[in-house]
Every structure is written in structure tokens, then in C-alpha cells.
Design a protein around this motif. Structure first.
Motif, PDB file in Angstrom:
ATOM      1  N   ARG A 160     -20.816   1.794  24.514  1.00  0.00           N
ATOM      2  CA  ARG A 160     -21.303   2.553  25.665  1.00  0.00           C
ATOM      3  C   ARG A 160     -22.385   3.515  25.184  1.00  0.00           C
ATOM      4  N   MET A 161     -23.587   3.305  25.668  1.00  0.00           N
ATOM      5  CA  MET A 161     -24.720   4.161  25.307  1.00  0.00           C
ATOM      6  C   MET A 161     -25.058   5.058  26.490  1.00  0.00           C
ATOM      7  N   HIS A 162     -25.063   6.356  26.247  1.00  0.00           N
ATOM      8  CA  HIS A 162     -25.451   7.295  27.299  1.00  0.00           C
ATOM      9  C   HIS A 162     -26.949   7.553  27.235  1.00  0.00           C
ATOM     10  N   LEU A 163     -27.612   7.400  28.366  1.00  0.00           N
ATOM     11  CA  LEU A 163     -29.039   7.694  28.480  1.00  0.00           C
ATOM     12  C   LEU A 163     -29.184   8.892  29.407  1.00  0.00           C
ATOM     13  N   SER A 164     -29.480  10.049  28.828  1.00  0.00           N
ATOM     14  CA  SER A 164     -29.586  11.266  29.620  1.00  0.00           C
ATOM     15  C   SER A 164     -30.813  11.214  30.531  1.00  0.00           C
ATOM     16  N   LYS A 165     -30.820  12.080  31.528  1.00  0.00           N
ATOM     17  CA  LYS A 165     -31.950  12.155  32.447  1.00  0.00           C
ATOM     18  C   LYS A 165     -33.224  12.501  31.688  1.00  0.00           C
ATOM     19  N   GLU A 166     -33.134  13.385  30.695  1.00  0.00           N
ATOM     20  CA  GLU A 166     -34.291  13.793  29.914  1.00  0.00           C
ATOM     21  C   GLU A 166     -34.806  12.636  29.057  1.00  0.00           C
ATOM     22  N   PHE A 167     -33.878  11.884  28.463  1.00  0.00           N
ATOM     23  CA  PHE A 167     -34.284  10.737  27.651  1.00  0.00           C
ATOM     24  C   PHE A 167     -35.008   9.700  28.502  1.00  0.00           C
ATOM     25  N   VAL A 168     -34.475   9.432  29.684  1.00  0.00           N
ATOM     26  CA  VAL A 168     -35.092   8.450  30.575  1.00  0.00           C
ATOM     27  C   VAL A 168     -36.473   8.918  31.020  1.00  0.00           C
ATOM     28  N   SER A 169     -36.617  10.205  31.283  1.00  0.00           N
ATOM     29  CA  SER A 169     -37.925  10.737  31.694  1.00  0.00           C
ATOM     30  C   SER A 169     -38.965  10.542  30.599  1.00  0.00           C
ATOM     31  N   ARG A 170     -38.590  10.824  29.346  1.00  0.00           N
ATOM     32  CA  ARG A 170     -39.526  10.631  28.234  1.00  0.00           C
ATOM     33  C   ARG A 170     -39.855   9.151  28.037  1.00  0.00           C
ATOM     34  N   LEU A 171     -38.840   8.305  28.257  1.00  0.00           N
ATOM     35  CA  LEU A 171     -39.036   6.863  28.118  1.00  0.00           C
ATOM     36  C   LEU A 171     -40.011   6.352  29.181  1.00  0.00           C
ATOM     37  N   LYS A 172     -39.858   6.840  30.409  1.00  0.00           N
ATOM     38  CA  LYS A 172     -40.750   6.419  31.488  1.00  0.00           C
ATOM     39  C   LYS A 172     -42.189   6.878  31.224  1.00  0.00           C
ATOM     40  N   ALA A 173     -42.318   8.083  30.721  1.00  0.00           N
ATOM     41  CA  ALA A 173     -43.661   8.584  30.421  1.00  0.00           C
ATOM     42  C   ALA A 173     -44.320   7.731  29.349  1.00  0.00           C
ATOM     43  N   ARG A 174     -43.553   7.339  28.355  1.00  0.00           N
ATOM     44  CA  ARG A 174     -44.083   6.496  27.287  1.00  0.00           C
ATOM     45  C   ARG A 174     -44.482   5.125  27.826  1.00  0.00           C
ATOM     46  N   ALA A 175     -43.624   4.521  28.647  1.00  0.00           N
ATOM     47  CA  ALA A 175     -43.888   3.179  29.166  1.00  0.00           C
ATOM     48  C   ALA A 175     -45.120   3.152  30.057  1.00  0.00           C
TER      49      ALA A 175
ATOM     50  N   HIS B 208     -24.770  -6.571  14.438  1.00  0.00           N
ATOM     51  CA  HIS B 208     -25.953  -6.264  15.249  1.00  0.00           C
ATOM     52  C   HIS B 208     -25.773  -4.933  15.988  1.00  0.00           C
ATOM     53  N   LEU B 209     -24.550  -4.663  16.407  1.00  0.00           N
ATOM     54  CA  LEU B 209     -24.293  -3.425  17.139  1.00  0.00           C
ATOM     55  C   LEU B 209     -24.472  -2.203  16.239  1.00  0.00           C
ATOM     56  N   ASP B 210     -24.079  -2.316  14.996  1.00  0.00           N
ATOM     57  CA  ASP B 210     -24.286  -1.218  14.051  1.00  0.00           C
ATOM     58  C   ASP B 210     -25.776  -0.879  13.939  1.00  0.00           C
ATOM     59  N   GLN B 211     -26.608  -1.906  13.872  1.00  0.00           N
ATOM     60  CA  GLN B 211     -28.045  -1.687  13.793  1.00  0.00           C
ATOM     61  C   GLN B 211     -28.589  -1.139  15.108  1.00  0.00           C
ATOM     62  N   PHE B 212     -28.069  -1.628  16.236  1.00  0.00           N
ATOM     63  CA  PHE B 212     -28.510  -1.158  17.547  1.00  0.00           C
ATOM     64  C   PHE B 212     -28.261   0.343  17.691  1.00  0.00           C
ATOM     65  N   LYS B 213     -27.108   0.827  17.240  1.00  0.00           N
ATOM     66  CA  LYS B 213     -26.786   2.237  17.362  1.00  0.00           C
ATOM     67  C   LYS B 213     -27.783   3.121  16.596  1.00  0.00           C
ATOM     68  N   LYS B 214     -28.356   2.586  15.535  1.00  0.00           N
ATOM     69  CA  LYS B 214     -29.304   3.359  14.719  1.00  0.00           C
ATOM     70  C   LYS B 214     -30.655   3.518  15.400  1.00  0.00           C
ATOM     71  N   ILE B 215     -31.000   2.582  16.272  1.00  0.00           N
ATOM     72  CA  ILE B 215     -32.360   2.581  16.834  1.00  0.00           C
ATOM     73  C   ILE B 215     -32.408   2.792  18.336  1.00  0.00           C
ATOM     74  N   CYS B 216     -31.266   2.777  19.004  1.00  0.00           N
ATOM     75  CA  CYS B 216     -31.285   2.720  20.482  1.00  0.00           C
ATOM     76  C   CYS B 216     -31.808   3.994  21.124  1.00  0.00           C
ATOM     77  N   HIS B 217     -31.813   5.121  20.422  1.00  0.00           N
ATOM     78  CA  HIS B 217     -32.335   6.341  21.002  1.00  0.00           C
ATOM     79  C   HIS B 217     -33.721   6.713  20.484  1.00  0.00           C
ATOM     80  N   LYS B 218     -34.363   5.761  19.806  1.00  0.00           N
ATOM     81  CA  LYS B 218     -35.734   5.980  19.345  1.00  0.00           C
ATOM     82  C   LYS B 218     -36.694   5.406  20.378  1.00  0.00           C
ATOM     83  N   ILE B 219     -37.658   6.200  20.765  1.00  0.00           N
ATOM     84  CA  ILE B 219     -38.648   5.781  21.749  1.00  0.00           C
ATOM     85  C   ILE B 219     -39.900   5.336  21.024  1.00  0.00           C
ATOM     86  N   THR B 220     -40.244   4.053  21.167  1.00  0.00           N
ATOM     87  CA  THR B 220     -41.422   3.496  20.494  1.00  0.00           C
ATOM     88  C   THR B 220     -42.312   2.757  21.474  1.00  0.00           C
TER      89      THR B 220
END
Length: 447
Positions: free
Chosen positions: A234-249, A435-447
Motif C-alpha cells: 500500500r503506497m500513500h500518495l499525499s495531496k502535496e506529492f500528487v500536486s508536485r507530480l502533476k506540475a512535473r508531468a 520487484h516490490l523491494d525495488q519499487f519501494k525505493k523509487i516510488c516516491h521519486k519524481i522524475t
């Protein structure tokens, strides 16, 4: 967690005047949209803080709700015309009462769905009841409601409507919304038909040479074996994280172009992160199966109260190396285009194709196949962000927790509103453990 089953019985519709509407034993044909979706139960789990009404009140509310949503109390079979149909015989829904002699917080610390989660609803394989409910009471007074409904009877929107109606009926309020029940006639083909799009390999595929292993034959052993291979995070995506992600996209779009939506951006981010975590590279095609609600896309629109399935799928795809190396806006654009293409013309084309006799003549089967337990390099997404699942209120407010049950299908992805009430969302990601172990390391990085 030791769940003690106290009773298991059938609950039938309770009509105001004691008389069922319509003809006894009426068969209602499933629509082509019902038949192309998954032919199995889908289970969800709610948790409510005390105080909660007694089980008898919830049972009475369920009886009243079933009187309006009568197809849930019927049985699926083959009608007199040879078509897969629902028999309106009021055979009833399964109602299970259970207890756990421990507090909920100790028995089941909520996080990602686990095999233990499946003890909180009845088994969902090889059952005839189209709805199954389990009420599990914990020593702290908390109530967990496990609901399982057959997908060919209702999609997410229709199921959410029913659950809201159950809550109202339990509170002795009028059932609302009143369902629109015309699945047998609503999606008729055009005359003449016009098949404009390719539906083979989208909604249909050739039947496999041999059947896969039936999970229902030995359900407990299947999930025990899968537990060590596929994990749900279960990955939590905060409102602030989503806002930064949208701005990047949306940063590369021209000023005249509207920015990408929250849905498009979040799915794009997860698609890229999962592809990278799987170690997929150039030359490998990856795609996502995305459910698309057609209620507002079909012309004229299908009422929100329609009881049945109005879902087809979009299939954005990309080269894995290209997907990961390019910015998130590229993936968001692929998703935007694929979902936008599932419009009124596409739905009409599907109805015409599915009604043409080609499916039967060619022996085609739906691509919605729950026997596929490993989807890599692909993904399957169910987004419940716009569905009113959390309108279920038995009198003391909505649930404090809501999640899908545990099902170890590698590559499955669920998006739900955040349980924290912070305007964010939760992503439930099922992957092989490495694969999930690797996903947890990168899932909150915005690229």
C-alpha cells in the motif's frame, strides 16, 4: 487472527407489500457489457468504529435493499433463449455472522491486504449466491464488513450505489438511488451494425488450447503458495506529492493545453516506477489495462443509477526502455490518448461486434481473465477514485478503513481515496517480492 463463524444463512428481499414485482421466475439476459467482464466475485472490506447497530438491523437493511436491487438476490444461468441471464427467483444472498475474540488493532493491523484479509469475507470461488456479506465483530466493538458481489451483475459504480442504499435502508431511510434495471434491452446493436474498431485482442481473444488451473478447486492452498511469491504494497500518495507530480508531468505542455489530470499523472508515475522496478528495458512492450466507465461517454449518457456493467478498457502501451527514460509527461500523454479513444463510437462499435455472432462463431472468450496470475510486463488497473464506495453508512458515519481483498495477481493495481482523509490516495500494488523491494525505493521519486 482466529475468526469464529457464528451463523451462515440466506437473506431474501423484503418487499413493502410482501409481493415481488414482475413475473415469478423471470429471466433477464445479461448485456454484452456484462458478459465481457470478469465472471467472478469481487470482494471489498470495510472497517467501522464503534458503536455500530446490531447485526439484525444490518440484515433487515440488506433485505430491503435487495428488494430494489433484485438481481443481486437471483442466480446466473442459461435462460430459455440460450443466453447467459439472471433468474429473478429471490433465492437470496449469503449472510455470515462472525466474531474475533480480540481487538481489531491487534488482530489485523491495517496496511496492505494479506491472506488473513480473506477470512473477513466468505470464500468467493464456486458459489451460487451473487452477493455474500460477512459481519465480523471484534472485542473492541469494531465492525468489519466483507462484501463480495458477482462482477457480471454490477460494475464498481453500480455496486457503490447498492452499498449506499444498504446503509440508508439500515438507518430506516428510503432506499436511494433507485436502480435503473434495463440491462436486457439498453445495449442493442445498431441497424445496420458498424464495427469501426478492432475488438479481437482488446475485449476478446481466442480461447486457450487448455484450461488453466482452477483456483476454486483448492483455494486455500493456492493463496498459501502465492503468498511467498507475490506481495501487495500500500503506497500513500499525499495531496502535496500528487500536486508536485502533476506540475512535473504538465511542465512541457504549451500554455493553450490543459494540464494532465490527477488520474493520468498518478497512473503514469506508477507505470514508469513499476516498469523500472521490474527491470524491463528496451525492446519489451508494456501496456496497462485501464477500466473506463462509459456512463458519461455514451450518447445519450447512461444514468448513473444504471444497475449493470458499463465498462470497457483502454490499453496504453509503450516500449519499456522508452517509457522509463522519458519524463512522466510522456506516459501521461499515452494514457490520455488511450482513455479518450474509448468514447461513444468505440462503445457502439463494441456492442455491434459483440452482438454480431462473430464471438460465438470464432470461439472467442473475454480477455478479462482472472486465471492470469502473472501480468508482467503488463499491468491491470482498477481506479475507484470516483466511485461512492465510502457512502456506506449504517448510522455512525462512514468507514474508517476500506480496501480490496487480498488477491496475489502480479501486476494488479488499485487506486482508492486516501483513508487518512488528507485529499491524497492509496495505491495497492501487487508485485513479486524482489520487484516490490525495488519499487519501494523509487516510488516516491519524481522524475
Amino acid at each position: 487472527m482466529k475468526v469464529k463463524i457464528g451463523s451462515s444463512k440466506i437473506v431474501r428481499p423484503l418487499y413493502d407489500d410482501g409481493v415481488a414485482p414482475g413475473d415469478a421466475g423471470e429471466w433477464v439476459p445479461l448485456s454484452v457489457l456484462d458478459k465481457v467482464t470478469y465472471g467472478e466475485h469481487v470482494a471489498i472490506i470495510y472497517a467501522f468504529q464503534p458503536p455500530n447497530p446490531p447485526n439484525a438491523a444490518l440484515e433487515l437493511g440488506l433485505e430491503k435493499a435487495l428488494a430494489s436491487y433484485r438481481e443481486w438476490a437471483g442466480r446466473i444461468g442459461v435462460g430459455p433463449d440460450g443466453q447467459r441471464s439472471v433468474l429473478l427467483n429471490d433465492a437470496g444472498a449469503r449472510f455470515v455472522e462472525a466474531t474475533v475474540d480480540a481487538p481489531l488493532s491487534v488482530s489485523l493491523p491495517f496496511g496492505a491486504p494479506s491472506p488473513e484479509s480473506r477470512r473477513l469475507h466468505p470464500k468467493i470461488d464456486a458459489v451460487v449466491e451473487l452477493v455474500q456479506v460477512q459481519l465480523t465483530r471484534f472485542s473492541c466493538g469494531s465492525l468489519v464488513v466483507g462484501f463480495a458481489g458477482h462482477h457480471q451483475i454490477a460494475d464498481g459504480q453500480a455496486t457503490g450505489n447498492f452499498l449506499g442504499a444498504w446503509g440508508l435502508a439500515t438507518r430506516q431511510l428510503p432506499v436511494y438511488p433507485i436502480p435503473v434495471c434495463d440491462r436486457g434491452t439498453r445495449f442493442a446493436p445498431r441497424d445496420p451494425p458498424l464495427v469501426e474498431f478492432l475488438h479481437r485482442e482488446a475485449e476478446y481473444k481466442a480461447a486457450p488450447a487448455r484450461a488453466d488451473t482452477d483456483v476454486g478447486e483448492d483455494e486455500d492452498e493456492f493463496f498459501a503458495a502465492a503468498q511467498g511469491k507475490v506481495k501487495v504494497h500500500r503506497m500513500h500518495l499525499s495531496k502535496e506529492f500528487v500536486s508536485r507530480l502533476k506540475a512535473r508531468a504538465s511542465s512541457g505542455l504549451p500554455p493553450s493545453r490543459r494540464g494532465y489530470t490527477t488520474f493520468q499523472t498518478v497512473v503514469a508515475h506508477l507505470w514508469r516506477a513499476i516498469t523500472a522496478a521490474r527491470g524491463l528495458g528496451a525492446g519489451v512492450t508494456t501496456k496497462i489495462r485501464i477500466s473506463v466507465n462509459g456512463r458519461s461517454r455514451i450518447r445519450p449518457p447512461v444514468p448513473r443509477e444504471y444497475f449493470g456493467n458499463v465498462v470497457l478498457w483502454a490499453f496504453p502501451r509503450a516500449d519499456a526502455g522508452d517509457l522509463v527514460s522519458r519524463p512522466v509527461g510522456h506516459a501521461a500523454e499515452l494514457i490520455h490518448r488511450a482513455v479518450a479513444a474509448v468514447d461513444d463510437a468505440y462503445f457502439r462499435s463494441f456492442v455491434d461486434f459483440a452482438s454480431s455472432g462473430a464471438v460465438e462463431a470464432e470461439g472467442l472468450v473475454p480477455t478479462a481473465d482472472s486465471d492470469e496470475t502473472v501480468l508482467c510486463p503488463n499491468l491491470e488497473l482498477d481506479a475507484w477514485l470516483g466511485i461512492n464506495f465510502c457512502d456506506l453508512d449504517f448510522g455512525n458515519g462512514g468507514p474508517f478503513y476500506f480496501m480490496p481483498t487480498y488477491y496475489p495477481m502480479e501486476g494488479s493495481l488499485f487506486l482508492l481515496p486516501s483513508v487518512l482523509g488528507d485529499g491524497g490516495m492509496e495505491a495497492y500494488v501487487s508485485l513479486f517480492e524482489n520487484h516490490l523491494d525495488q519499487f519501494k525505493k523509487i516510488c516516491h521519486k519524481i522524475t
